[in-house]
Design a protein around this motif. Sequence first.
Motif, PDB file in Angstrom:
ATOM      1  N   UNK A 122       0.802  -1.231   0.000  1.00  0.00           N
ATOM      2  CA  UNK A 122       0.000   0.000   0.000  1.00  0.00           C
ATOM      3  C   UNK A 122       0.834   1.280   0.000  1.00  0.00           C
ATOM      4  N   UNK A 123       1.896   1.387   0.817  1.00  0.00           N
ATOM      5  CA  UNK A 123       2.663   2.638   0.813  1.00  0.00           C
ATOM      6  C   UNK A 123       3.372   2.934  -0.504  1.00  0.00           C
ATOM      7  N   UNK A 124       3.527   1.920  -1.361  1.00  0.00           N
ATOM      8  CA  UNK A 124       4.226   2.111  -2.638  1.00  0.00           C
ATOM      9  C   UNK A 124       3.301   2.595  -3.745  1.00  0.00           C
ATOM     10  N   UNK A 125       1.990   2.558  -3.497  1.00  0.00           N
ATOM     11  CA  UNK A 125       1.019   2.808  -4.560  1.00  0.00           C
ATOM     12  C   UNK A 125       0.776   4.297  -4.788  1.00  0.00           C
ATOM     13  N   UNK A 126       0.502   4.613  -6.074  1.00  0.00           N
ATOM     14  CA  UNK A 126       0.022   5.933  -6.448  1.00  0.00           C
ATOM     15  C   UNK A 126      -1.450   5.805  -6.851  1.00  0.00           C
ATOM     16  N   UNK A 127      -2.230   6.891  -6.756  1.00  0.00           N
ATOM     17  CA  UNK A 127      -3.679   6.790  -6.976  1.00  0.00           C
ATOM     18  C   UNK A 127      -4.087   6.222  -8.324  1.00  0.00           C
ATOM     19  N   UNK A 128      -3.291   6.428  -9.373  1.00  0.00           N
ATOM     20  CA  UNK A 128      -3.712   5.953 -10.695  1.00  0.00           C
ATOM     21  C   UNK A 128      -3.005   4.671 -11.119  1.00  0.00           C
ATOM     22  N   UNK A 129      -2.299   4.012 -10.222  1.00  0.00           N
ATOM     23  CA  UNK A 129      -1.646   2.741 -10.554  1.00  0.00           C
ATOM     24  C   UNK A 129      -2.680   1.672 -10.907  1.00  0.00           C
ATOM     25  N   UNK A 130      -2.332   0.818 -11.872  1.00  0.00           N
ATOM     26  CA  UNK A 130      -3.114  -0.382 -12.171  1.00  0.00           C
ATOM     27  C   UNK A 130      -2.415  -1.561 -11.514  1.00  0.00           C
ATOM     28  N   UNK A 131      -3.165  -2.336 -10.738  1.00  0.00           N
ATOM     29  CA  UNK A 131      -2.579  -3.435  -9.969  1.00  0.00           C
ATOM     30  C   UNK A 131      -3.014  -4.759 -10.579  1.00  0.00           C
ATOM     31  N   UNK A 132      -2.043  -5.639 -10.822  1.00  0.00           N
ATOM     32  CA  UNK A 132      -2.327  -6.950 -11.411  1.00  0.00           C
ATOM     33  C   UNK A 132      -1.737  -8.025 -10.503  1.00  0.00           C
ATOM     34  N   UNK A 133      -2.611  -8.815  -9.869  1.00  0.00           N
ATOM     35  CA  UNK A 133      -2.215  -9.837  -8.906  1.00  0.00           C
ATOM     36  C   UNK A 133      -2.348 -11.209  -9.547  1.00  0.00           C
ATOM     37  N   UNK A 134      -1.375 -12.084  -9.243  1.00  0.00           N
ATOM     38  CA  UNK A 134      -1.298 -13.372  -9.930  1.00  0.00           C
ATOM     39  C   UNK A 134      -1.398 -14.551  -8.975  1.00  0.00           C
TER      40      UNK A 134
END
Length: 458
Positions: A122-134
């Motif tokens: 969470x602390x690494x994220x920016x508001x417009x990041x797209x997150x892809x979990x595998x």
Amino acid sequence: MSRLVVVSNRVPVPEKGGAAASAGGLAVALLAALQERGGIWMGWSGKSSGDNEPGPLSLEEQGKITFALTDLTEKDVDEYYFGFANRVLWPICHYRLDLAEYGRKEMAGYFRVNRFFAHRLAPLLKPDDTIWIHDYHLIPLAAELRQMGVKNRIGFFHHIPWPPADVLAAMPVHEEIMRGLAAYDLVGFQTDHDLENFAGCLRREEMGDALGDGRFNSGDKIFKGGVYGIGIETEAFAKFARKAVSHAMVHKAKESIIGRDLIIGVDRLDYSKGLTQRIDAFERFVLNNPAHQRNVTYLQVTPKSRSEVPEYEQMQRTVAEQAGRVNGALGTVDWVPIRYINRSLSRPILAGLYRLAKVGLVTPLRDGMNLVAKEYVAAQNPDDPGVLVLSRFAGAARELKGALLVNPYDIVGTANAIARALNMPLEERQERWQRMMDYLLEHDVSRWCDDFLNDLAA
């Protein structure tokens, strides 16, 4: 263009100025997408830090990509990875209820580690990041992020099979797993059968329903599900195989089988791969086809896998004993029917061996996709291609229409398919191969990656 944040259980960090440590198609595609967009690839380092709290994230920047690795405690590894992920979720998803060993301690560890990943990410994220979990290790991660207030688009891709409702419901925490998937914006599966099973699970458990156009509801959440069969880097692998035939080890292998046809199987040591049934089928083929005795060699490459899990240790002994029994019963002074290799071979050697083999034997009891099948096809010589004998229970069977499909539980049927493959006329081999190769060139791993991310963005 927003940054891409990829999260997976393990991370193939490239060596400085080199290729990824695991230079498979998935790593190649995701690294290319990350390099284009910029972003983060986060996961477990593979190391455990005793019983103490793991140290801080290890961050390494290469170009536009930040690799973020975290250690886990030994307790975390035992409960999250070897426990719930690989002794509950893996067998359940592969329809092996008899091998699922559910324990509340392991279940708690699985959700605890996913919460730990969320707090580190969470602390690494920016508001417009797209997150892809595998994959199945990290199903609850989106729900944990949502609880922390993360509103980014989050997609999930399930690399292994998804079981029908009756099988999934045998897992005591199946409702929590389903709710975890509903927290994503897009959930991707390998085949239409997997997506149908998922929709059936929602309906049967009265947790949601299909709304049409790939949309589902669960509670007050609407999300999408889709089919994204993963591919390989087809053109690059074909070139790779052409060059690999000159590799010294491949040349030695070719010299050792002069006058004999090569059948090849390449699988991680796992009970889902149907190895014992495959060896039985090869033995039956030899017994039923005397003309092929002494004129064929079956090479089975099976690297060890998850040896800390008892079921895998037992599997290793069983397969080795079975190969030894067949060689003892059928072999002669100058002919060993089965060559069984219980370690990894480098990708150049495998590519060259695929190209030498007249038959690719890919017969899992259940598989999400199976990229060995696709690599075998891509590696073939167009002028004299081999034949793919493929389990109908592999996801690849939904795509590779030129393969000889078999039921791996039908030993006689698989033996007959081996005989048919070895005796198949050149013209039919070429037609079947071309049909599969055309599909693989169009549906390569880059397209898989682009299709998923475009749908997630939309």
